[in-house]
Design a protein around this motif. Structure first.
Motif, PDB file in Angstrom:
ATOM      1  N   VAL A 170      55.664  55.900  43.341  1.00  0.00           N
ATOM      2  CA  VAL A 170      55.556  57.176  42.637  1.00  0.00           C
ATOM      3  C   VAL A 170      55.847  58.311  43.611  1.00  0.00           C
ATOM      4  O   VAL A 170      55.322  58.325  44.728  1.00  0.00           O
ATOM      5  CB  VAL A 170      54.146  57.369  42.041  1.00  0.00           C
ATOM      6  CG1 VAL A 170      54.070  58.676  41.252  1.00  0.00           C
ATOM      7  CG2 VAL A 170      53.750  56.183  41.168  1.00  0.00           C
ATOM      8  N   MET A 171      56.668  59.255  43.176  1.00  0.00           N
ATOM      9  CA  MET A 171      56.879  60.483  43.935  1.00  0.00           C
ATOM     10  C   MET A 171      56.576  61.682  43.044  1.00  0.00           C
ATOM     11  O   MET A 171      56.897  61.678  41.862  1.00  0.00           O
ATOM     12  CB  MET A 171      58.317  60.598  44.446  1.00  0.00           C
ATOM     13  CG  MET A 171      58.615  61.929  45.144  1.00  0.00           C
ATOM     14  SD  MET A 171      60.340  62.151  45.639  1.00  0.00           S
ATOM     15  CE  MET A 171      60.389  61.111  47.094  1.00  0.00           C
ATOM     16  N   ASN A 172      55.949  62.705  43.626  1.00  0.00           N
ATOM     17  CA  ASN A 172      55.850  64.003  42.980  1.00  0.00           C
ATOM     18  C   ASN A 172      56.793  64.930  43.736  1.00  0.00           C
ATOM     19  O   ASN A 172      56.489  65.384  44.839  1.00  0.00           O
ATOM     20  CB  ASN A 172      54.420  64.541  43.006  1.00  0.00           C
ATOM     21  CG  ASN A 172      54.260  65.823  42.206  1.00  0.00           C
ATOM     22  OD1 ASN A 172      55.233  66.403  41.742  1.00  0.00           O
ATOM     23  ND2 ASN A 172      53.028  66.269  42.050  1.00  0.00           N
ATOM     24  N   ASP A 173      57.951  65.192  43.136  1.00  0.00           N
ATOM     25  CA  ASP A 173      58.973  66.008  43.777  1.00  0.00           C
ATOM     26  C   ASP A 173      58.607  67.487  43.610  1.00  0.00           C
ATOM     27  O   ASP A 173      59.214  68.222  42.835  1.00  0.00           O
ATOM     28  CB  ASP A 173      60.341  65.704  43.161  1.00  0.00           C
ATOM     29  CG  ASP A 173      61.456  66.554  43.751  1.00  0.00           C
ATOM     30  OD1 ASP A 173      61.263  67.082  44.865  1.00  0.00           O
ATOM     31  OD2 ASP A 173      62.511  66.688  43.106  1.00  0.00           O
ATOM     32  N   ILE A 174      57.594  67.897  44.352  1.00  0.00           N
ATOM     33  CA  ILE A 174      57.135  69.294  44.287  1.00  0.00           C
ATOM     34  C   ILE A 174      58.295  70.231  44.610  1.00  0.00           C
ATOM     35  O   ILE A 174      59.027  70.034  45.586  1.00  0.00           O
ATOM     36  CB  ILE A 174      55.969  69.501  45.273  1.00  0.00           C
ATOM     37  CG1 ILE A 174      54.706  68.785  44.770  1.00  0.00           C
ATOM     38  CG2 ILE A 174      55.702  70.989  45.496  1.00  0.00           C
ATOM     39  CD1 ILE A 174      54.063  69.408  43.556  1.00  0.00           C
ATOM     40  N   SER A 175      58.449  71.264  43.769  1.00  0.00           N
ATOM     41  CA  SER A 175      59.603  72.151  43.874  1.00  0.00           C
ATOM     42  C   SER A 175      59.165  73.606  43.889  1.00  0.00           C
ATOM     43  O   SER A 175      58.303  74.010  43.103  1.00  0.00           O
ATOM     44  CB  SER A 175      60.544  71.921  42.691  1.00  0.00           C
ATOM     45  OG  SER A 175      60.961  70.561  42.631  1.00  0.00           O
ATOM     46  N   LEU A 176      59.754  74.376  44.789  1.00  0.00           N
ATOM     47  CA  LEU A 176      59.540  75.817  44.824  1.00  0.00           C
ATOM     48  C   LEU A 176      60.688  76.460  44.052  1.00  0.00           C
ATOM     49  O   LEU A 176      61.797  76.629  44.572  1.00  0.00           O
ATOM     50  CB  LEU A 176      59.509  76.325  46.267  1.00  0.00           C
ATOM     51  CG  LEU A 176      58.194  76.132  47.051  1.00  0.00           C
ATOM     52  CD1 LEU A 176      57.846  74.663  47.233  1.00  0.00           C
ATOM     53  CD2 LEU A 176      58.277  76.846  48.389  1.00  0.00           C
ATOM     54  N   ARG A 177      60.451  76.779  42.776  1.00  0.00           N
ATOM     55  CA  ARG A 177      61.558  77.164  41.902  1.00  0.00           C
ATOM     56  C   ARG A 177      62.240  78.456  42.355  1.00  0.00           C
ATOM     57  O   ARG A 177      63.462  78.594  42.225  1.00  0.00           O
ATOM     58  CB  ARG A 177      61.054  77.313  40.464  1.00  0.00           C
ATOM     59  CG  ARG A 177      60.449  76.051  39.877  1.00  0.00           C
ATOM     60  CD  ARG A 177      61.418  74.896  39.832  1.00  0.00           C
ATOM     61  NE  ARG A 177      60.814  73.758  39.117  1.00  0.00           N
ATOM     62  CZ  ARG A 177      61.339  72.548  39.084  1.00  0.00           C
ATOM     63  NH1 ARG A 177      62.467  72.282  39.727  1.00  0.00           N
ATOM     64  NH2 ARG A 177      60.732  71.568  38.411  1.00  0.00           N
TER      65      ARG A 177
END
Length: 275
Positions: free
Chosen positions: A147-154
């Protein structure tokens, strides 16, 4: 098998889940294990020190992959919510080892953003070196899934037409807790429920069986471009329900807990804190 990289007082250790114990496999981490020719047999038969699962401090499943290749726009529903047409080819961008954190580590919200977003993703972990893989070679190269949580700074992601700067912030991307071998999840093209839950509210829910480009295809495609090595990670994309696509938009704040989970693989459970 379910395999992990565990932080211990003596450094990280590659381990196998046996009931409520994590058995030491004799390697510092899963990247080191997967570099062995017969890693699967060695992982199955190892009988080292056992650590309790309760209270385990999981490192990223592969702490130092040579590369993390991420795929954008790979669930039909997510592509539509972003107002785009179905792509003919995968959209690729990189992450780096410094971006990764453990499955239960805190996510430190960078002070430079107000648009911290979640993205649950099925991640493929490579167990055999391949270049220009055919169908069978690609399937054989898949060690398992995590599992990955691809945290993104929009705000940073959309500063330009190229996304990378919004995706690679240091110590923001949970990866784990286990690498699960394909035999436990229905093979190398698994159909598994994926969900994101923020403070108890379901934000994303879909099935990996609806991926536009499946794991085997992605190994073939990416290995055409560059050699995939043991321990490398391919993040296969996220489904609909990201905060940036909501009306009104919703983003992660310090004090919140975000859970990204995939059936059969486990969950990353991370508290957001001030960076």
């Amino acid at each position: 098998m379910k395999l992990a990289t565990l932080r211990t007082a003596d450094g990280t250790r590659a381990v196998r889940l046996d009931g409520d114990l994590l058995v030491d496999l004799g390697y510092a981490d899963l990247g080191e294990l997967f570099a062995e020719d017969d890693w699967l047999g060695k992982a199955a038969t190892a009988s080292g020190t056992a650590y309790p699962v309760e209270g385990a401090d999981f490192a990223p499943v592969v702490p130092n992959p040579s590369k993390v290749v991420c795929v954008g726009h790979n669930y039909t529903n997510h592509i539509k919510e972003m107002g785009r047409e179905l792509p003919s080819h995968p959209t690729l961008f990189p992450k780096f080892a410094e971006t990764l954190i453990g499955a239960n580590d805190d996510i430190a919200k960078p002070a430079e953003t107000g648009t911290l977003d979640w993205e649950v993703e099925l991640a493929v972990v490579i167990g055999k070196q391949v270049r220009r893989a055919d169908e069978q070679q690609a399937a054989d190269a898949i060690a398992g899934f995590t599992v990955m949580n691809d945290i993104s700074l929009r705000d940073w992601q959309f500063r330009t037409i190229e996304w990378t700067q919004g995706k690679i912030w240091e110590a923001t991307t949970p990866l784990g807790p286990y690498v699960v071998t394909p035999d436990e999840v229905g093979g190398v093209r698994p159909a598994l429920e994926v969900r994101t839950v923020v403070d108890g509210e379901v934000m994303q829910q879909d099935d990996t069986g609806t991926l536009l480009f499946d794991p085997v295809f992605l190994v073939r495609y990416i290995s055409t471009v560059i050699t995939l090595k043991p321990g490398d990670v391919i993040a296969t994309g996220t489904p609909a329900g990201v905060g940036n696509a909501r009306d009104p938009k919703v983003f992660l704040l310090p004090g919140q807990t975000v859970v990204t989970e995939i059936a059969g693989l486990g969950a990353c459970t991370n508290k957001v804190v001030e960076g």
